[in-house]
Design a protein around this motif. Structure first.
Motif, PDB file in Angstrom:
ATOM      1  N   MET A   1      -0.014  24.701  -9.760  1.00  0.00           N
ATOM      2  CA  MET A   1      -1.615  24.497 -10.251  1.00  0.00           C
ATOM      3  C   MET A   1      -1.978  23.059 -10.194  1.00  0.00           C
ATOM      4  SD  MET A   1      -2.265  27.753 -10.849  1.00  0.00           S
ATOM      5  CE  MET A   1      -3.783  27.354 -11.542  1.00  0.00           C
ATOM      6  N   GLU A   2      -1.121  22.171 -10.468  1.00  0.00           N
ATOM      7  CA  GLU A   2      -1.169  20.992 -10.377  1.00  0.00           C
ATOM      8  C   GLU A   2      -1.661  20.546  -8.911  1.00  0.00           C
ATOM      9  OE1 GLU A   2      -1.936  18.684 -12.764  1.00  0.00           O
ATOM     10  OE2 GLU A   2      -2.416  17.179 -11.191  1.00  0.00           O
ATOM     11  N   ARG A   3      -0.816  20.856  -7.970  1.00  0.00           N
ATOM     12  CA  ARG A   3      -1.143  20.483  -6.540  1.00  0.00           C
ATOM     13  C   ARG A   3      -2.582  21.253  -6.238  1.00  0.00           C
ATOM     14  NH1 ARG A   3       1.570  19.203  -1.919  1.00  0.00           N
ATOM     15  NH2 ARG A   3       2.421  17.849  -3.195  1.00  0.00           N
ATOM     16  N   ILE A   4      -2.964  22.322  -6.722  1.00  0.00           N
ATOM     17  CA  ILE A   4      -4.302  22.976  -6.435  1.00  0.00           C
ATOM     18  C   ILE A   4      -5.433  21.922  -6.947  1.00  0.00           C
ATOM     19  CG2 ILE A   4      -5.927  24.858  -6.964  1.00  0.00           C
ATOM     20  CD1 ILE A   4      -3.457  26.663  -6.963  1.00  0.00           C
ATOM     21  N   ARG A   5      -5.134  21.457  -8.371  1.00  0.00           N
ATOM     22  CA  ARG A   5      -6.144  20.667  -8.893  1.00  0.00           C
ATOM     23  C   ARG A   5      -6.270  19.136  -8.249  1.00  0.00           C
ATOM     24  NH1 ARG A   5      -4.722  23.554 -14.026  1.00  0.00           N
ATOM     25  NH2 ARG A   5      -2.593  22.139 -13.819  1.00  0.00           N
ATOM     26  N   GLU A   6      -4.917  18.924  -7.696  1.00  0.00           N
ATOM     27  CA  GLU A   6      -4.855  17.638  -6.851  1.00  0.00           C
ATOM     28  C   GLU A   6      -5.918  17.559  -5.642  1.00  0.00           C
ATOM     29  OE1 GLU A   6      -1.327  15.140  -4.598  1.00  0.00           O
ATOM     30  OE2 GLU A   6      -0.886  16.536  -5.926  1.00  0.00           O
ATOM     31  N   VAL A   7      -5.863  18.827  -4.965  1.00  0.00           N
ATOM     32  CA  VAL A   7      -6.547  18.916  -3.737  1.00  0.00           C
ATOM     33  C   VAL A   7      -8.035  18.880  -3.990  1.00  0.00           C
ATOM     34  CG1 VAL A   7      -7.037  20.752  -1.799  1.00  0.00           C
ATOM     35  CG2 VAL A   7      -4.665  20.143  -2.520  1.00  0.00           C
TER      36      VAL A   7
ATOM     37  N   ARG B   1      -9.593  17.761  -6.465  1.00  0.00           N
ATOM     38  CA  ARG B   1      -9.941  16.325  -6.960  1.00  0.00           C
ATOM     39  C   ARG B   1      -9.959  15.272  -5.698  1.00  0.00           C
ATOM     40  NH1 ARG B   1      -5.904  15.555 -10.109  1.00  0.00           N
ATOM     41  NH2 ARG B   1      -4.689  14.147  -8.713  1.00  0.00           N
ATOM     42  N   ASP B   2      -9.033  15.439  -4.954  1.00  0.00           N
ATOM     43  CA  ASP B   2      -8.948  14.130  -3.884  1.00  0.00           C
ATOM     44  C   ASP B   2      -9.530  14.798  -2.521  1.00  0.00           C
ATOM     45  OD1 ASP B   2      -7.734  12.719  -5.650  1.00  0.00           O
ATOM     46  OD2 ASP B   2      -5.883  13.318  -4.992  1.00  0.00           O
ATOM     47  N   MET B   3      -9.809  15.790  -2.102  1.00  0.00           N
ATOM     48  CA  MET B   3     -10.292  16.289  -1.083  1.00  0.00           C
ATOM     49  C   MET B   3     -11.705  15.752  -0.634  1.00  0.00           C
ATOM     50  SD  MET B   3     -10.797  19.972   0.940  1.00  0.00           S
ATOM     51  CE  MET B   3      -8.994  20.304   1.572  1.00  0.00           C
ATOM     52  N   ASP B   4     -11.814  15.216   0.743  1.00  0.00           N
ATOM     53  CA  ASP B   4     -13.183  14.564   0.998  1.00  0.00           C
ATOM     54  C   ASP B   4     -13.937  15.849   1.636  1.00  0.00           C
ATOM     55  OD1 ASP B   4     -12.773  11.847   0.234  1.00  0.00           O
ATOM     56  OD2 ASP B   4     -11.512  11.726   1.977  1.00  0.00           O
ATOM     57  N   THR B   5     -15.021  16.152   0.976  1.00  0.00           N
ATOM     58  CA  THR B   5     -15.756  17.343   1.630  1.00  0.00           C
ATOM     59  C   THR B   5     -17.269  16.972   1.472  1.00  0.00           C
ATOM     60  OG1 THR B   5     -16.115  18.043  -0.677  1.00  0.00           O
ATOM     61  CG2 THR B   5     -14.231  19.049   0.608  1.00  0.00           C
ATOM     62  N   PRO B   6     -17.954  17.759   2.516  1.00  0.00           N
ATOM     63  CA  PRO B   6     -19.566  17.448   2.502  1.00  0.00           C
ATOM     64  C   PRO B   6     -20.235  17.895   1.204  1.00  0.00           C
ATOM     65  CG  PRO B   6     -19.218  19.085   3.907  1.00  0.00           C
ATOM     66  CD  PRO B   6     -17.678  18.594   3.456  1.00  0.00           C
ATOM     67  N   SER B   7     -21.287  17.344   1.157  1.00  0.00           N
ATOM     68  CA  SER B   7     -22.198  17.605  -0.295  1.00  0.00           C
ATOM     69  C   SER B   7     -22.542  19.157  -0.350  1.00  0.00           C
ATOM     70  CB  SER B   7     -23.127  16.589  -0.598  1.00  0.00           C
ATOM     71  OG  SER B   7     -23.969  16.600   0.669  1.00  0.00           O
ATOM     72  N   TRP B   8     -22.532  19.620   0.976  1.00  0.00           N
ATOM     73  CA  TRP B   8     -23.273  21.220   0.733  1.00  0.00           C
ATOM     74  C   TRP B   8     -22.207  22.096   0.347  1.00  0.00           C
ATOM     75  CZ3 TRP B   8     -20.610  24.073   3.870  1.00  0.00           C
ATOM     76  CH2 TRP B   8     -19.802  23.602   5.252  1.00  0.00           C
ATOM     77  N   LEU B   9     -20.825  21.686   0.333  1.00  0.00           N
ATOM     78  CA  LEU B   9     -19.736  22.708   0.007  1.00  0.00           C
ATOM     79  C   LEU B   9     -19.924  22.669  -1.265  1.00  0.00           C
ATOM     80  CD1 LEU B   9     -17.264  24.113   1.299  1.00  0.00           C
ATOM     81  CD2 LEU B   9     -15.847  22.570   0.443  1.00  0.00           C
ATOM     82  N   ARG B  10     -19.850  23.998  -1.821  1.00  0.00           N
ATOM     83  CA  ARG B  10     -19.643  24.334  -3.227  1.00  0.00           C
ATOM     84  C   ARG B  10     -18.474  23.607  -3.882  1.00  0.00           C
ATOM     85  NH1 ARG B  10     -22.610  27.571  -7.023  1.00  0.00           N
ATOM     86  NH2 ARG B  10     -21.479  27.481  -8.941  1.00  0.00           N
ATOM     87  N   SER B  11     -18.841  22.952  -5.028  1.00  0.00           N
ATOM     88  CA  SER B  11     -17.626  22.301  -5.932  1.00  0.00           C
ATOM     89  C   SER B  11     -17.040  23.394  -6.751  1.00  0.00           C
ATOM     90  CB  SER B  11     -18.301  21.282  -6.507  1.00  0.00           C
ATOM     91  OG  SER B  11     -19.266  21.507  -7.412  1.00  0.00           O
ATOM     92  N   VAL B  12     -15.878  23.151  -7.113  1.00  0.00           N
ATOM     93  CA  VAL B  12     -15.017  24.105  -8.029  1.00  0.00           C
ATOM     94  C   VAL B  12     -14.726  23.465  -9.182  1.00  0.00           C
ATOM     95  CG1 VAL B  12     -14.650  25.772  -6.083  1.00  0.00           C
ATOM     96  CG2 VAL B  12     -13.001  23.736  -6.443  1.00  0.00           C
ATOM     97  N   PRO B  13     -14.457  23.792 -10.440  1.00  0.00           N
ATOM     98  CA  PRO B  13     -14.031  23.005 -11.609  1.00  0.00           C
ATOM     99  C   PRO B  13     -12.809  22.124 -11.219  1.00  0.00           C
ATOM    100  CG  PRO B  13     -14.649  25.044 -12.311  1.00  0.00           C
ATOM    101  CD  PRO B  13     -14.563  25.198 -10.585  1.00  0.00           C
ATOM    102  N   ARG B  14     -12.639  20.912 -11.527  1.00  0.00           N
ATOM    103  CA  ARG B  14     -11.467  20.312 -11.089  1.00  0.00           C
ATOM    104  C   ARG B  14     -10.453  20.617 -12.150  1.00  0.00           C
ATOM    105  NH1 ARG B  14     -12.879  13.954  -9.667  1.00  0.00           N
ATOM    106  NH2 ARG B  14     -14.385  14.589  -7.798  1.00  0.00           N
ATOM    107  N   ASN B  15     -10.662  21.128 -13.387  1.00  0.00           N
ATOM    108  CA  ASN B  15      -9.748  21.481 -14.271  1.00  0.00           C
ATOM    109  C   ASN B  15      -9.206  23.137 -13.995  1.00  0.00           C
ATOM    110  OD1 ASN B  15     -12.117  22.596 -15.140  1.00  0.00           O
ATOM    111  ND2 ASN B  15     -11.692  21.976 -17.087  1.00  0.00           N
ATOM    112  N   PHE B  16      -9.261  23.686 -12.608  1.00  0.00           N
ATOM    113  CA  PHE B  16      -9.064  24.988 -12.319  1.00  0.00           C
ATOM    114  C   PHE B  16      -7.563  25.480 -12.796  1.00  0.00           C
ATOM    115  CE2 PHE B  16      -7.138  27.690  -9.261  1.00  0.00           C
ATOM    116  CZ  PHE B  16      -7.824  28.953  -9.354  1.00  0.00           C
ATOM    117  N   GLY B  17      -7.766  26.445 -13.428  1.00  0.00           N
ATOM    118  CA  GLY B  17      -6.298  27.211 -13.977  1.00  0.00           C
ATOM    119  C   GLY B  17      -6.528  26.921 -15.401  1.00  0.00           C
ATOM    120  N   LEU B  18      -7.178  26.024 -16.125  1.00  0.00           N
ATOM    121  CA  LEU B  18      -7.167  25.608 -17.432  1.00  0.00           C
ATOM    122  C   LEU B  18      -8.224  26.467 -18.170  1.00  0.00           C
ATOM    123  CD1 LEU B  18      -6.726  21.965 -17.288  1.00  0.00           C
ATOM    124  CD2 LEU B  18      -4.977  23.574 -17.533  1.00  0.00           C
ATOM    125  N   ALA B  19      -7.814  26.639 -19.518  1.00  0.00           N
ATOM    126  CA  ALA B  19      -9.083  27.371 -20.346  1.00  0.00           C
ATOM    127  C   ALA B  19     -10.408  26.814 -20.344  1.00  0.00           C
ATOM    128  CB  ALA B  19      -8.423  27.842 -21.727  1.00  0.00           C
TER     129      ALA B  19
END
Lengths: 175, 206
Positions: free
Chosen positions: A12-18, A20-38
């Protein structure tokens, strides 16, 4: 024998790291950085799509893929099986979400989704097969009939439901 | 209302500090453009040495050797006819990552690169070109864990970019890509095209 848990804190921490740190274009849908937490709340359908086609595969391949070390050969083989199985679904979703559809893509989608559904109970014995598994196989018929999913997917209705849910109301049926 | 007004005023004041860093100055420019301010945006741009949306700049030496005309604008971002936004890496790294056909050869496999400069040539036949640093190939003998998954568009490259620049026209761009550094030497390059180049030779339903 208890079923092995794959969503460990390290994964889960690796998924959150990706995320948080992945460089993506602004049109790509962002997802919660705390994915997996309540605190992340429920993930919307469009966010699941971005997770399934971009963030999750990169995180899982980096942690379980070729070149990673997991102590024993058996452990590595077991994790690789689960990764290959997950990547079947990832490839099926990626192909289904393409904006153009070809006979080769439809055939590939069918191959991936059949492979994935057939191995669900083998790799995850306690999981229950639901109607959605059956429905996913029928998607190739619709791809053949109606072309890319973009033309007939339900995101416009999901948006409308969201809009209706946010409307102020008094919990009484109107006339 | 009074509290909100006061907070907004303090925010403007904080953004307008002369000693604030360049990033905050850029934020202030955007803030003023969106919500208005006594000082015009153009005045701010002309009185500021930091990058703005689009203005004439001195040409960096490594770019000067690539372009003949020195009467060009270096823009921070460019929106194409389809509404897709491209930025230089200094403005938005994610929007600068593009897969492009080298030398406009559409038979070639697209290669990844990061836009370093957006060159606008003014005039009646105004043109836009990108100066791109390519993502270097992965170090020799490095493992590509994405290789077994042929229908997943991920591939391993080096984390380093080429020191030399290539000129790329906007219509040579195939798609954006996402990038994540697996370790110090290897980066995952994930093409974000939802069309894929193999459709050129296939029967397309729609």
């Amino acid at each position: 024998m208890p079923q092995r848990k794959y969503g460990t804190p390290a994964v889960m921490e690796r998924i959150r790291e990706v995320i948080r740190d992945m460089d993506t274009p602004s049109w790509l849908r962002s997802v919660p950085r705390n994915f997996g937490l309540a605190a992340a709340g429920s993930i919307k359908a469009d966010e699941w799509r971005a997770l399934a086609t971009v963030y999750l595969p990169v995180a899982l391949v980096s942690i379980w893929g070729e070149g990673t070390n997991h102590g024993s050969k058996e452990n590595e083989a077991s994790l690789r099986q689960v990764l290959d199985h997950t990547m079947d679904l990832v490839c099926a979703i990626s192909l289904a979400c393409m904006n153009t559809m070809t006979p080769i893509r439809v055939a590939s989608y069918r191959r991936y989704i059949l492979s994935w559904v057939s191995k669900v109970r083998v790799l995850h014995p306690k999981s229950k097969l639901s109607l959605n598994y059956h429905m996913a196989i029928h998607i190739c018929d619709f791809l053949q009939l109606y072309g890319p999913v973009r033309s007939w997917w339900c995101f416009p209705f999901e948006r409308l439901i969201g809009y209706l849910q946010r409307l102020p109301h008094n919990h009484k049926a109107g006339v | 209302m009074a509290a909100t007004f006061t907070r907004a005023a303090r925010l403007r004041q904080w953004l307008g500090r002369p000693d604030s860093d360049p990033f905050l100055k850029e934020c202030k420019w955007v803030f003023d453009k969106a919500f208005g301010s006594g000082q015009s945006v153009d005045e701010h741009v002309s009185s500021n040495n930091e990058p703005a949306h689009c203005r004439t700049q001195s040409i960096p030496p490594k770019l000067a050797s690539l372009i003949n005309d020195t009467r060009v604008h270096l823009a921070a971002r460019y929106k194409d006819e389809e509404g897709i936004i491209y930025s230089r890496a200094a403005t938005h790294v994610g929007n600068s990552l593009i897969m492009f056909y080298p030398d406009g050869n559409f038979k070639h496999t697209p290669v990844p690169g990061s836009i370093q400069y957006i060159i606008e040539t003014p005039g009646k036949s105004s043109t836009v070109r990108f100066a791109v640093s390519c993502q270097l190939p992965a170090p020799p003998n490095s493992i590509d864990p994405f290789l077994p998954y042929v229908d997943f568009p991920g591939k391993i490259f080096s984390t380093e970019l080429s020191p030399t620049l290539k000129i790329v026209q906007p219509d040579w761009v195939f798609a954006h890509y996402a990038r994540w550094n697996i370790d110090a030497e290897r980066a995952v390059v994930l093409t974000l095209s939802q069309v894929s180049q193999d459709t050129r030779s296939q029967n397309i339903f729609v």
